[in-house]
Design a protein around this motif. Structure first.
Motif, mmCIF file in Angstrom:
data_model
loop_
_atom_site.group_PDB
_atom_site.id
_atom_site.type_symbol
_atom_site.label_atom_id
_atom_site.label_comp_id
_atom_site.label_asym_id
_atom_site.label_seq_id
_atom_site.Cartn_x
_atom_site.Cartn_y
_atom_site.Cartn_z
ATOM 1 N N GLU A 1 63.465 -39.941 9.993
ATOM 2 C CA GLU A 1 63.980 -41.261 9.606
ATOM 3 C C GLU A 1 63.013 -42.363 10.021
ATOM 4 O O GLU A 1 62.766 -43.301 9.252
ATOM 5 N N LEU A 2 62.452 -42.257 11.208
ATOM 6 C CA LEU A 2 61.500 -43.268 11.675
ATOM 7 C C LEU A 2 60.238 -43.292 10.820
ATOM 8 O O LEU A 2 59.720 -44.364 10.492
ATOM 9 N N ILE A 3 59.760 -42.120 10.440
ATOM 10 C CA ILE A 3 58.557 -42.043 9.600
ATOM 11 C C ILE A 3 58.822 -42.672 8.232
ATOM 12 O O ILE A 3 58.041 -43.498 7.757
ATOM 13 N N LEU A 4 59.931 -42.297 7.609
ATOM 14 C CA LEU A 4 60.220 -42.850 6.286
ATOM 15 C C LEU A 4 60.481 -44.347 6.374
ATOM 16 O O LEU A 4 60.031 -45.109 5.520
ATOM 17 N N TRP A 5 61.170 -44.789 7.401
ATOM 18 C CA TRP A 5 61.432 -46.216 7.564
ATOM 19 C C TRP A 5 60.121 -46.989 7.694
ATOM 20 O O TRP A 5 59.948 -48.037 7.081
ATOM 21 N N ARG A 6 59.192 -46.453 8.470
ATOM 22 C CA ARG A 6 57.893 -47.111 8.631
ATOM 23 C C ARG A 6 57.195 -47.231 7.282
ATOM 24 O O ARG A 6 56.611 -48.269 6.955
ATOM 25 N N LEU A 7 57.274 -46.175 6.462
ATOM 26 C CA LEU A 7 56.645 -46.223 5.142
ATOM 27 C C LEU A 7 57.329 -47.239 4.233
ATOM 28 O O LEU A 7 56.664 -47.982 3.512
ATOM 29 N N LEU A 8 58.642 -47.256 4.249
ATOM 30 C CA LEU A 8 59.372 -48.190 3.383
ATOM 31 C C LEU A 8 59.149 -49.634 3.819
ATOM 32 O O LEU A 8 59.174 -50.545 3.002
ATOM 33 N N ARG A 9 58.941 -49.862 5.099
ATOM 34 C CA ARG A 9 58.780 -51.213 5.611
ATOM 35 C C ARG A 9 57.345 -51.728 5.585
ATOM 36 O O ARG A 9 57.127 -52.921 5.444
ATOM 37 N N THR A 10 56.355 -50.845 5.769
ATOM 38 C CA THR A 10 54.989 -51.325 5.949
ATOM 39 C C THR A 10 54.110 -51.172 4.719
ATOM 40 O O THR A 10 53.084 -51.829 4.628
ATOM 41 N N ARG A 11 54.473 -50.308 3.792
ATOM 42 C CA ARG A 11 53.698 -50.181 2.565
ATOM 43 C C ARG A 11 54.009 -51.364 1.669
ATOM 44 O O ARG A 11 54.978 -52.087 1.862
ATOM 45 N N GLN A 12 53.246 -51.519 0.653
ATOM 46 C CA GLN A 12 53.478 -52.600 -0.296
ATOM 47 C C GLN A 12 54.582 -52.200 -1.273
ATOM 48 O O GLN A 12 54.385 -52.170 -2.485
ATOM 49 N N VAL A 13 55.732 -51.882 -0.724
ATOM 50 C CA VAL A 13 56.889 -51.495 -1.524
ATOM 51 C C VAL A 13 57.617 -52.774 -1.908
ATOM 52 O O VAL A 13 58.008 -53.551 -1.051
ATOM 53 N N ALA A 14 57.777 -52.978 -3.188
ATOM 54 C CA ALA A 14 58.381 -54.219 -3.673
ATOM 55 C C ALA A 14 59.903 -54.185 -3.609
ATOM 56 O O ALA A 14 60.555 -55.053 -4.150
ATOM 57 N N LEU A 15 60.446 -53.191 -2.927
ATOM 58 C CA LEU A 15 61.892 -53.047 -2.828
ATOM 59 C C LEU A 15 62.330 -53.276 -1.401
ATOM 60 O O LEU A 15 61.630 -52.922 -0.464
ATOM 61 N N LYS A 16 63.513 -53.824 -1.253
ATOM 62 C CA LYS A 16 64.059 -54.013 0.082
ATOM 63 C C LYS A 16 65.050 -52.891 0.368
ATOM 64 O O LYS A 16 66.061 -52.761 -0.313
#
Length: 115
Positions: A21-36
């Protein structure tokens, strides 16, 4: 009608997050993901691991205790409320986090925003 202590349960789950969960959260938060995405978001009577409210997209990560009838019932209930549910095993995230993120983004690109 809110489920008693649902927000407390979500808060506790955020505090006690798994490595996946921490790894995926880091990816969702720090990458240039245009979704919240939100982490441990209440979808009564459940708490989703991750949710993009704008797309009504839920991402669930499963360990060894998952994959049975409870998850089927949970997914069915969330889908009945209009949510799209994606499930990944923890080891998928641990071994191929970029691939899981790419799959989430592929599905997200196919979904129209919720009204």
């Amino acid at each position: 009608m809110p489920i008693p202590n649902l927000h407390d349960r979500a808060r506790r789950l955020r505090r006690d997050a798994t490595d996946a969960e921490l790894i995926l959260w880091r990816l969702l938060r720090t990458r240039q993901v245009a979704l919240k995405f939100r982490r441990q978001h209440p979808v009564p009577p459940y708490v989703a691991d991750f949710a993009c409210v704008a797309l009504r997209l839920v991402v669930e990560l499963d360990g060894g205790q998952h994959g049975g009838p409870r998850d089927v019932a949970r997914d069915t209930a969330m889908r009945a409320k209009g949510w799209i549910v994606l499930r990944y095993w923890n080891n998928e995230v641990l071994e191929n986090p970029d691939g899981v993120l790419a799959d989430i983004l592929r599905v997200a690109a196919e979904v129209k925003p919720a009204p």
